[in-house]
Design a protein around this motif. Structure first.
Motif, PDB file in Angstrom:
ATOM      1  N   SER A  61      -2.508   3.398   8.660  1.00  0.00           N
ATOM      2  CA  SER A  61      -3.742   3.810   7.994  1.00  0.00           C
ATOM      3  C   SER A  61      -4.917   3.654   8.948  1.00  0.00           C
ATOM      4  O   SER A  61      -4.870   2.866   9.889  1.00  0.00           O
ATOM      5  CB  SER A  61      -3.981   2.988   6.731  1.00  0.00           C
ATOM      6  OG  SER A  61      -2.915   3.128   5.826  1.00  0.00           O
ATOM      7  N   GLY A  69      -2.316   6.946   5.761  1.00  0.00           N
ATOM      8  CA  GLY A  69      -3.327   6.722   4.741  1.00  0.00           C
ATOM      9  C   GLY A  69      -4.705   6.470   5.320  1.00  0.00           C
ATOM     10  O   GLY A  69      -4.896   6.391   6.531  1.00  0.00           O
ATOM     11  N   PHE A  85       0.809  -1.218   0.000  1.00  0.00           N
ATOM     12  CA  PHE A  85       0.000   0.000   0.000  1.00  0.00           C
ATOM     13  C   PHE A  85       0.843   1.269   0.000  1.00  0.00           C
ATOM     14  O   PHE A  85       1.824   1.398   0.727  1.00  0.00           O
ATOM     15  CB  PHE A  85      -0.933   0.027   1.214  1.00  0.00           C
ATOM     16  CG  PHE A  85      -2.037  -0.991   1.133  1.00  0.00           C
ATOM     17  CD1 PHE A  85      -3.130  -0.787   0.303  1.00  0.00           C
ATOM     18  CD2 PHE A  85      -1.972  -2.167   1.871  1.00  0.00           C
ATOM     19  CE1 PHE A  85      -4.146  -1.721   0.215  1.00  0.00           C
ATOM     20  CE2 PHE A  85      -2.982  -3.103   1.795  1.00  0.00           C
ATOM     21  CZ  PHE A  85      -4.075  -2.883   0.958  1.00  0.00           C
ATOM     22  N   ASN A 137      -5.617   4.890   0.494  1.00  0.00           N
ATOM     23  CA  ASN A 137      -4.584   3.927   0.112  1.00  0.00           C
ATOM     24  C   ASN A 137      -4.798   3.381  -1.295  1.00  0.00           C
ATOM     25  O   ASN A 137      -5.938   3.191  -1.734  1.00  0.00           O
ATOM     26  CB  ASN A 137      -4.582   2.741   1.077  1.00  0.00           C
ATOM     27  CG  ASN A 137      -3.941   3.068   2.395  1.00  0.00           C
ATOM     28  OD1 ASN A 137      -3.313   4.101   2.548  1.00  0.00           O
ATOM     29  ND2 ASN A 137      -4.088   2.176   3.364  1.00  0.00           N
ATOM     30  N   ALA A 145       2.379   3.461   3.009  1.00  0.00           N
ATOM     31  CA  ALA A 145       1.342   3.667   4.024  1.00  0.00           C
ATOM     32  C   ALA A 145       1.800   2.979   5.306  1.00  0.00           C
ATOM     33  O   ALA A 145       1.593   1.782   5.498  1.00  0.00           O
ATOM     34  CB  ALA A 145       0.014   3.102   3.548  1.00  0.00           C
TER      35      ALA A 145
END
Length: 362
Positions: free
Chosen positions: A168, A207, A156, A280, A165
């Motif tokens: 997240s 993210g 991601f 993402n 990421a």
């Protein structure tokens, strides 16, 4: 350092055995430990309760047995609280934490439980004992806030950028229309508040997950049941396959989150602030191999070979195992490492490992 195909990631391995060692160290005057129930294979599913306040927080982790980073971050939070005895939190909150919801999956280091069921797709049928145990805890405790703790893969990126990421969040939907009601708004404000703090530490590495609705997912179900829910997804930072950076970010996020609730600092933030967090995308693979030769019909017309590290148990130890993978991130734009194969031939796994033998992870 070790060759890539031999790198151990045993710091990521966290089972009931490890948890029980932690539980023995906690101050019994602060933390009450009990067994909520049993897994498919009759392993204990533990519950840790602490705090005496009116604001109730339910946390659970390792619903997917191989997602241990957030578990370790919450354990770090517990150990810190065990030392500091932060009365501000203990008097304001009542916490219920289920550290390893899927102990069978944790021991096998698999996403699913012993019946090969993804517990995060069992919130409607409640076919598995682990899913039933979580729902019973939710119904009994009646939390004001639910924290759903997970790991995410190395594939991601933050939006379409080349930033990984590393952490997240998601405020799950409660219907197909993804309506934003008061329950979701509160979760979004809390996430926006955490994001502001995290940007000071890892700018552009935070993210937001897609909020497509699926009532079989536990976060969607709990939001549907009108409980503000936040999904945490601990991800990847450059060269950090042990996820130490993500673990520290989760720990910091929890500290900020609880202080923000007490001080009502979250009220400064809006739904717009939450939606400004980039969503993402699956833009990464672990390694891209270029300048190779092949007679394998699946590889001949490819300009590059994407490699994704699979987490496997070999000889009772946890390892990263590289595999050519065109499916995990089919539209990948970036790689954590690019490798020139210098016209070496790659037709199979053995030849892949030979090409990768000089690649090392610090």
């Amino acid at each position: 350092m070790q060759f890539l195909n031999q790198v151990e990631i045993n710091q990521r391995y966290f089972t009931n055995k490890h948890l029980e060692n932690v539980l023995e160290q906690l101050d019994s005057s602060i933390f009450k430990t009990s067994v909520l129930g049993k897994s498919v294979q009759q392993k204990n599913i533990y519950k840790i309760e602490f705090g005496s306040g009116n604001y109730k927080v339910l946390l659970w982790s390792q619903m997917h047995g191989n997602e241990t980073t957030t578990t370790k971050a919450v354990i770090e939070f517990l150990i810190n609280l065990n030392t500091t005895k932060n009365l501000n939190w203990l008097n304001y909150f009542s916490f219920t934490f289920i550290p390893i919801l899927n102990p069978d999956g944790a021991e096998a280091f698999t996403r699913v439980n012993a019946n090969k069921v993804d517990l995060n797709r069992d919130s409607v049928d409640l076919s598995q004992p682990e899913a039933q145990i979580l729902r019973n805890a939710f119904n009994t405790f009646k939390p004001n806030l639910a924290l759903n703790m997970h790991d995410q893969r190395t594939i991601f990126s933050v939006g379409s950028t080349n930033n990984t990421a590393t952490l997240s969040f998601l405020a799950p939907a409660f219907n197909q229309a993804r309506t934003i009601n008061e329950t979701r708004t509160f979760a979004m404000q809390l996430i926006a508040s955490m994001n502001t703090e995290l940007q000071k530490v890892v700018p552009s590495h935070i993210g937001r997950f897609d909020d497509g609705f699926n009532l079989n997912c536990i976060g969607d179900m709990f939001t549907y049941l009108n409980t503000p829910t936040i999904l945490f997804e601990a991800g990847f930072f450059k060269n950090d396959y042990q996820r130490n950076v993500a673990q520290k970010l989760v720990f910091n996020s929890l500290n900020h989150l609880f202080n923000s609730i007490i001080t009502k600092e979250y009220e400064r933030f809006t739904v717009t602030n939450y939606l400004e967090i980039p969503e993402n995308e699956k833009n990464y693979v672990d390694v891209v191999i270029k300048n190779f030769t092949s007679t394998n019909p699946n590889f001949i017309n490819k300009k590059a070979l994407p490699v994704v590290f699979k987490e496997v148990i070999l000889n009772n130890e946890l390892h990263l195992q590289p595999q050519i993978d065109f499916d995990s991130a089919p539209n990948y734009q970036f790689a954590h490492l690019q490798l020139n194969a210098q016209l070496q031939e790659i037709n199979n796994q053995e030849q892949l490992l030979k090409v990768l033998q000089d690649v090392i992870i610090p």
